[in-house]
Design a protein around this motif. Structure first.
Motif, PDB file in Angstrom:
ATOM      1  N   ASP A  83       2.784   6.053  18.286  1.00  0.00           N
ATOM      2  CA  ASP A  83       4.207   5.648  17.796  1.00  0.00           C
ATOM      3  C   ASP A  83       3.936   5.238  16.262  1.00  0.00           C
ATOM      4  OD1 ASP A  83       5.389   5.925  20.326  1.00  0.00           O
ATOM      5  OD2 ASP A  83       4.871   3.830  20.802  1.00  0.00           O
ATOM      6  N   ILE A  84       3.019   4.544  15.851  1.00  0.00           N
ATOM      7  CA  ILE A  84       2.733   4.146  14.677  1.00  0.00           C
ATOM      8  C   ILE A  84       2.178   5.173  13.510  1.00  0.00           C
ATOM      9  CG2 ILE A  84       1.530   2.607  13.061  1.00  0.00           C
ATOM     10  CD1 ILE A  84       3.395   1.128  14.920  1.00  0.00           C
ATOM     11  N   ARG A  85       1.646   6.289  14.340  1.00  0.00           N
ATOM     12  CA  ARG A  85       1.458   7.517  13.416  1.00  0.00           C
ATOM     13  C   ARG A  85       2.647   8.157  13.220  1.00  0.00           C
ATOM     14  NH1 ARG A  85      -2.381   8.812  17.531  1.00  0.00           N
ATOM     15  NH2 ARG A  85      -1.278  10.694  17.901  1.00  0.00           N
ATOM     16  N   THR A  86       3.598   8.186  14.093  1.00  0.00           N
ATOM     17  CA  THR A  86       4.835   8.903  13.953  1.00  0.00           C
ATOM     18  C   THR A  86       5.972   8.211  12.685  1.00  0.00           C
ATOM     19  OG1 THR A  86       5.095   9.717  16.213  1.00  0.00           O
ATOM     20  CG2 THR A  86       7.026   9.611  15.013  1.00  0.00           C
ATOM     21  N   SER A 141       0.926  -1.154   0.215  1.00  0.00           N
ATOM     22  CA  SER A 141      -0.028   0.071  -0.024  1.00  0.00           C
ATOM     23  C   SER A 141       1.036   1.208  -0.019  1.00  0.00           C
ATOM     24  CB  SER A 141      -0.893   0.027   1.283  1.00  0.00           C
ATOM     25  OG  SER A 141      -1.660   1.241   1.380  1.00  0.00           O
ATOM     26  N   LEU A 142       0.964   2.180  -1.224  1.00  0.00           N
ATOM     27  CA  LEU A 142       1.743   3.134  -1.202  1.00  0.00           C
ATOM     28  C   LEU A 142       1.040   4.312  -0.671  1.00  0.00           C
ATOM     29  CD1 LEU A 142       3.214   2.056  -4.609  1.00  0.00           C
ATOM     30  CD2 LEU A 142       4.259   1.694  -2.241  1.00  0.00           C
ATOM     31  N   PRO A 143       1.896   5.424  -0.156  1.00  0.00           N
ATOM     32  CA  PRO A 143       1.279   6.518   0.282  1.00  0.00           C
ATOM     33  C   PRO A 143       0.658   7.408  -0.763  1.00  0.00           C
ATOM     34  CG  PRO A 143       3.697   6.765  -0.336  1.00  0.00           C
ATOM     35  CD  PRO A 143       3.191   5.560  -0.518  1.00  0.00           C
ATOM     36  N   PRO A 144      -0.170   8.515  -0.364  1.00  0.00           N
ATOM     37  CA  PRO A 144      -0.541   8.726   1.131  1.00  0.00           C
ATOM     38  C   PRO A 144      -1.527   7.859   1.704  1.00  0.00           C
ATOM     39  CG  PRO A 144      -1.466  10.180  -0.030  1.00  0.00           C
ATOM     40  CD  PRO A 144      -0.716   9.603  -1.068  1.00  0.00           C
ATOM     41  N   SER A 145      -1.624   7.239   2.795  1.00  0.00           N
ATOM     42  CA  SER A 145      -2.923   6.608   3.247  1.00  0.00           C
ATOM     43  C   SER A 145      -3.978   7.450   3.591  1.00  0.00           C
ATOM     44  CB  SER A 145      -2.272   5.797   4.567  1.00  0.00           C
ATOM     45  OG  SER A 145      -1.956   6.530   5.367  1.00  0.00           O
ATOM     46  N   SER A 146      -5.232   6.953   3.515  1.00  0.00           N
ATOM     47  CA  SER A 146      -6.324   7.701   3.608  1.00  0.00           C
ATOM     48  C   SER A 146      -7.074   7.585   4.935  1.00  0.00           C
ATOM     49  CB  SER A 146      -7.397   7.539   2.477  1.00  0.00           C
ATOM     50  OG  SER A 146      -8.643   8.300   2.891  1.00  0.00           O
ATOM     51  N   ALA A 147      -6.721   8.271   5.783  1.00  0.00           N
ATOM     52  CA  ALA A 147      -7.473   8.183   6.952  1.00  0.00           C
ATOM     53  C   ALA A 147      -9.206   8.468   7.172  1.00  0.00           C
ATOM     54  CB  ALA A 147      -6.788   9.201   8.032  1.00  0.00           C
ATOM     55  N   THR A 148      -9.659   9.052   5.983  1.00  0.00           N
ATOM     56  CA  THR A 148     -10.754   9.233   6.156  1.00  0.00           C
ATOM     57  C   THR A 148     -11.437   8.744   4.826  1.00  0.00           C
ATOM     58  OG1 THR A 148     -10.544  11.412   5.159  1.00  0.00           O
ATOM     59  CG2 THR A 148     -10.964  11.166   7.927  1.00  0.00           C
ATOM     60  N   GLY A 149     -12.767   8.764   4.418  1.00  0.00           N
ATOM     61  CA  GLY A 149     -13.196   8.413   3.156  1.00  0.00           C
ATOM     62  C   GLY A 149     -14.474   7.392   3.371  1.00  0.00           C
ATOM     63  N   THR A 189       4.546   6.105  10.423  1.00  0.00           N
ATOM     64  CA  THR A 189       3.641   6.341   9.157  1.00  0.00           C
ATOM     65  C   THR A 189       4.138   7.832   8.630  1.00  0.00           C
ATOM     66  OG1 THR A 189       2.050   5.057   9.805  1.00  0.00           O
ATOM     67  CG2 THR A 189       1.640   6.790   8.083  1.00  0.00           C
ATOM     68  N   ARG A 190       4.253   8.892   9.454  1.00  0.00           N
ATOM     69  CA  ARG A 190       4.567  10.301   9.048  1.00  0.00           C
ATOM     70  C   ARG A 190       5.966  10.348   8.311  1.00  0.00           C
ATOM     71  NH1 ARG A 190       1.533  12.161  13.372  1.00  0.00           N
ATOM     72  NH2 ARG A 190       3.381  12.283  14.621  1.00  0.00           N
ATOM     73  N   ALA A 191       6.881   9.350   8.934  1.00  0.00           N
ATOM     74  CA  ALA A 191       8.204   9.190   8.427  1.00  0.00           C
ATOM     75  C   ALA A 191       8.471   8.601   7.293  1.00  0.00           C
ATOM     76  CB  ALA A 191       9.179   8.879   9.711  1.00  0.00           C
ATOM     77  N   PHE A 192       7.565   7.948   6.787  1.00  0.00           N
ATOM     78  CA  PHE A 192       7.683   7.099   5.580  1.00  0.00           C
ATOM     79  C   PHE A 192       8.550   7.719   4.556  1.00  0.00           C
ATOM     80  CE2 PHE A 192       6.221   5.495   1.401  1.00  0.00           C
ATOM     81  CZ  PHE A 192       6.870   4.155   1.638  1.00  0.00           C
ATOM     82  N   PRO A 193       8.551   8.969   4.059  1.00  0.00           N
ATOM     83  CA  PRO A 193       9.196   9.522   3.051  1.00  0.00           C
ATOM     84  C   PRO A 193      10.743   9.610   3.357  1.00  0.00           C
ATOM     85  CG  PRO A 193       7.186  10.845   3.281  1.00  0.00           C
ATOM     86  CD  PRO A 193       7.287   9.805   4.517  1.00  0.00           C
ATOM     87  N   VAL A 194      10.883   9.821   4.455  1.00  0.00           N
ATOM     88  CA  VAL A 194      12.234   9.835   5.245  1.00  0.00           C
ATOM     89  C   VAL A 194      12.967   8.520   5.085  1.00  0.00           C
ATOM     90  CG1 VAL A 194      13.850  10.722   7.062  1.00  0.00           C
ATOM     91  CG2 VAL A 194      12.136  12.309   6.491  1.00  0.00           C
ATOM     92  N   LEU A 195      12.029   7.622   5.496  1.00  0.00           N
ATOM     93  CA  LEU A 195      12.606   6.229   5.828  1.00  0.00           C
ATOM     94  C   LEU A 195      12.941   5.714   4.183  1.00  0.00           C
ATOM     95  CD1 LEU A 195      10.233   5.006   8.597  1.00  0.00           C
ATOM     96  CD2 LEU A 195      12.805   5.726   8.947  1.00  0.00           C
ATOM     97  N   CYS A 196      12.219   6.018   3.329  1.00  0.00           N
ATOM     98  CA  CYS A 196      12.652   5.864   1.654  1.00  0.00           C
ATOM     99  C   CYS A 196      13.812   6.157   1.476  1.00  0.00           C
ATOM    100  CB  CYS A 196      11.510   6.192   0.868  1.00  0.00           C
ATOM    101  SG  CYS A 196       9.853   5.344   1.130  1.00  0.00           S
ATOM    102  N   VAL A 197      14.120   7.240   1.873  1.00  0.00           N
ATOM    103  CA  VAL A 197      15.554   8.146   1.530  1.00  0.00           C
ATOM    104  C   VAL A 197      16.498   7.211   2.180  1.00  0.00           C
ATOM    105  CG1 VAL A 197      16.866  10.032   1.664  1.00  0.00           C
ATOM    106  CG2 VAL A 197      14.582  10.279   0.968  1.00  0.00           C
ATOM    107  N   LEU A 198      16.296   6.774   3.449  1.00  0.00           N
ATOM    108  CA  LEU A 198      17.270   6.376   4.409  1.00  0.00           C
ATOM    109  C   LEU A 198      17.668   4.850   3.690  1.00  0.00           C
ATOM    110  CD1 LEU A 198      19.026   6.275   6.878  1.00  0.00           C
ATOM    111  CD2 LEU A 198      16.992   5.428   8.198  1.00  0.00           C
TER     112      LEU A 198
END
Length: 333
Positions: A191-194, A4-12, A196-205
């Motif tokens: 913790d998991i929200r944090t 599942s690729l970003p961004p995740s939808s929290a609503t809908g 999740t928000r860090a996903f782009p940085v972790l992709c670079v890492l």
């Protein structure tokens, strides 16, 4: 398994599907209702998805011929194996058996570390991944399943089209999975929200680490580039396709020694067992989703279960849902 690729939808809107009585297991799924015009955010999501899927292939196509020959080193192979193992287990032990299905309870540092490792697989943020996979289990191989190979029917043309859809095509559909419905527990987890928000940085890492390691080991741009190619791009590409193969092949070919719910055609496919860290024992997983072990018969290697066992012995996970002989016997066909 899912990607599942970003961004995740929290609503809908909640995902709706016809009842199982309306699907006969052979016909194509009912046509989707017309989708609204994509918003800018949805278009951006598709673009990011396309980049994550396509860029490793383009880089391989351009860089591979230039670097092929003597430009692969033992350090590249070892780095690739190490990162494949860490990020792959982050998906299987962390995202899948832990966060999605609650097959065990991990202490906080381990829970976070596994979520970080899974995010570095480039398969999407933790909450989006979990929501999509839970939806897959809710509607397995019937209307509502985001990546069933039976979407276009069971005739030859439909199966080929469905195979392509379940392997990669579903990633580009305008069919978001609402995390508010499928992963409210993770949305409530700071913790998991944090992570999740860090996903782009972790992709670079996950790309920066092999590049930096290659530079540190070899001391040249060439060694850094070969490490990035093999331990970065090739590793990501291989893990993607192994995960996607569990979505596609493990619902089309293989053995089904255990009973699953109506419509569910998950199979065991032994050739993928080692590469998928035991995830391709998919039939047992769908027969007993919370089980921490998927390979339960003699000779069925399951590295993910071995890691969970080790973590349990170290006292880092508890309440592990190990399969019992009676539970396994009750699910056999």
């Amino acid at each position: 398994m899912s990607v599942s690729l970003p961004p995740s939808s929290a609503t809908g809107p909640a995902v709706k599907a016809p009842s199982s009585q309306e699907y006969d297991e052979t016909a194509p799924f009912p046509h989707d209702s017309p989708k609204p015009v994509r918003s800018r955010g949805e278009r951006l999501s598709v673009a990011v998805t396309g980049a994550i899927v396509v860029v490793p292939f383009l880089a391989l196509g351009v860089g591979g011929p230039l670097l092929w020959g003597s430009l692969i080193h033992s350090a590249d192979v070892l780095l690739a194996l190490g990162l494949y193992t860490v990020t792959g287990l982050g998906v299987t032990v962390g995202f899948h058996r832990g966060l999605t299905h609650g097959g065990y309870t991990a202490v906080r540092p381990v829970r976070i570390a596994l979520a970080v490792a899974g995010s570095m697989s480039f398969q999407g943020d933790a909450i989006g991944w979990v929501a999509t996979h839970r939806r897959h289990h809710a509607f397995t191989d019937r209307p509502g399943d985001p990546h069933s190979p039976y979407r276009y029917g069971t005739h030859l043309r439909g199966q080929l089209r469905g195979l392509a859809h379940s392997h990669i095509g579903w990633l580009f559909r305008n069919d978001p999975t609402p995390a508010a419905r499928y992963a409210p527990d993770l949305l409530a987890d700071r913790d998991i929200r944090t992570v999740t928000r860090a996903f782009p940085v972790l992709c670079v890492l996950t790309l920066a680490l092999p590049f930096a390691a290659g530079w540190a080991i070899g001391g040249t741009w060439e060694r850094a580039a070969t490490a990035l190619l093999w331990a970065g791009l090739v590793r990501i590409t291989l893990l993607h396709h192994v995960t996607w193969s569990v979505n596609s092949l493990c619902h089309l070919i293989g053995e089904r020694p255990f009973r699953t719910r109506r419509h569910d055609r998950a199979t065991n496919l032994w050739p993928l067992a080692l590469l998928s860290f035991g995830e391709s024992w998919h039939n047992l997983h769908h027969a007993d989703p919370t089980s921490a072990r998927h390979g339960v018969d003699r000779g069925q290697i399951d590295p993910s279960a071995a890691v969970i066992r080790l973590l349990e012995r170290l006292g880092w996970v508890r309440d592990v849902h190990w399969p019992t002989p009676d539970r396994i016997a009750a699910r056999r066909t």
